[in-house]
Design an enzyme around this catalytic site. Structure first.
Site, PDB file in Angstrom:
ATOM      1  N   ASP A  67       0.875  -1.168   0.000  1.00  0.00           N
ATOM      2  CA  ASP A  67       0.000   0.000   0.000  1.00  0.00           C
ATOM      3  C   ASP A  67       0.919   1.226   0.000  1.00  0.00           C
ATOM      4  O   ASP A  67       2.122   1.111   0.244  1.00  0.00           O
ATOM      5  CB  ASP A  67      -0.884  -0.036   1.253  1.00  0.00           C
ATOM      6  CG  ASP A  67      -1.621   1.261   1.494  1.00  0.00           C
ATOM      7  OD1 ASP A  67      -2.336   1.708   0.584  1.00  0.00           O
ATOM      8  OD2 ASP A  67      -1.453   1.843   2.588  1.00  0.00           O
ATOM      9  N   ASP A  69      -0.165   5.047   1.109  1.00  0.00           N
ATOM     10  CA  ASP A  69      -0.369   6.054   2.157  1.00  0.00           C
ATOM     11  C   ASP A  69      -0.249   5.466   3.559  1.00  0.00           C
ATOM     12  O   ASP A  69      -0.968   4.535   3.924  1.00  0.00           O
ATOM     13  CB  ASP A  69      -1.729   6.728   1.980  1.00  0.00           C
ATOM     14  CG  ASP A  69      -1.820   7.459   0.651  1.00  0.00           C
ATOM     15  OD1 ASP A  69      -0.922   8.263   0.363  1.00  0.00           O
ATOM     16  OD2 ASP A  69      -2.772   7.194  -0.115  1.00  0.00           O
TER      17      ASP A  69
END
Length: 235
Positions: A67, A69
Site C-alpha cells: 500500500d 499512504d
C-alpha cells in the site's frame, strides 16, 4: 475471660481497619491505569525485517505488494492540505476527484518515505523480488506517484502504480483484484482493508504501524485479525 476480651479487641480493630483499606475516598473521574495493567502486553505476533529476511532465505523470488499512504509514505501533509482546501473540518475531500488529481499529480513530493519501507524494499530487491504498489487512491490522467516512488525507494524494475479506487470489481475489498492479478505472495499495509484484502486474496498480509500523528483516523487495531505486525514500523 481475659482471652475472650483479647479476641474481642482484635476483632474490633480488624473490622475498623478494613473499610480504610478497601474503600475509595472519591470515585475516579478518569480512566487511569495501575502497575499490573501497565505490564500487560497484548498477544500480537510481532515480526522484524531481519526475521523476515531469514525466513525467506533460499526461497525463489516472489511478487510483493505495498500500500502507499501511511505504509511506505507518510503522506499526511498532502491529506491535511487537501482537507483544508476542499472541506475544512470534514472528510468530504476524500470523495472529491479534484483532490485526488492534485495528490496524484505531484503532491507526494512532499510526502516522507518511511524508513521501514526503505528497509523492506531493499531486502526484497536484494532477493530479486518484484515490487508492486497497490493503492486505494482514485486514478487520474497524470500519474505523478510512480516516479516519486521509484526515486524514493530506488526501485530497479518499476511497475506502474495500481490505482484501485473507483474500479469495477467483484471482490469485497478494492485492493484484492490487484493482489490477485500480480500473483502477490506478501502484501504490506497499514489499514484493516489491506489485511482483509490479503486474506480475501489468500495471501500473507503483514501490518505496518501508522504514524501516531497521522491524519488517517481512527487508528486501526494492530493484530486485530491475527496478522503479523512489523516492529518499529511507524516511521
Amino acid at each position: 475471660m481475659k482471652n475472650l476480651v483479647k479476641l474481642s479487641l482484635i476483632a474490633m480493630l480488624t473490622a475498623a481497619t478494613l473499610p480504610a483499606m478497601a474503600a475509595k475516598s472519591e470515585p475516579y473521574t478518569h480512566q487511569g491505569t495501575n502497575a499490573r495493567e501497565m505490564l500487560v502486553e497484548q498477544p500480537i505476533h510481532w515480526i522484524s525485517v531481519d526475521q523476515l529476511k531469514k525466513e525467506l532465505e533460499g526461497k525463489a523470488p516472489m511478487n510483493i505488494s505495498f500500500d502507499i499512504d501511511e505504509t511506505v509514505l507518510f503522506s499526511s501533509p498532502c491529506f491535511y492540505h487537501g482537507q483544508q482546501k476542499y472541506s475544512p473540518g470534514k472528510q468530504d475531500y476524500l470523495k472529491n476527484q479534484d483532490f485526488w488529481n492534485e495528490v496524484n499529480a505531484g503532491c507526494d513530493q512532499y510526502s516522507i518515505p518511511k524508513q521501514i519501507a526503505v528497509d523492506l524494499i531493499n531486502m526484497h530487491q536484494e532477493r530479486g523480488d518484484q515490487i508492486y504498489f497497490i493503492t486505494g487512491r482514485t486514478a487520474e490522467d497524470k500519474d505523478g506517484v510512480t516516479p516519486v516512488l521509484q526515486k524514493a525507494f530506488n526501485i530497479k524494475n518499476m511497475h506502474p502504480v495500481e490505482f484501485m479506487g473507483g474500479r469495477d470489481r467483484t471482490t469485497k475489498y478494492n485492493k484484492t483484484p490487484g493482489i490477485i492479478e500480480h500473483k502477490v505472495t506478501i502484501h504490506y499495509g497499514d489499514s484493516d482493508d489491506d489485511i482483509l484484502a490479503a486474506k480475501e486474496a489468500g495471501v500473507r498480509g503483514i501490518r505496518l504501524m501508522r504514524a501516531a500523528n497521522s491524519t488517517y483516523q481512527p487508528m486501526p487495531t494492530l493484530g486485530g485479525y491475527g496478522e503479523e505486525v512489523l516492529i518499529n514500523s511507524s516511521y
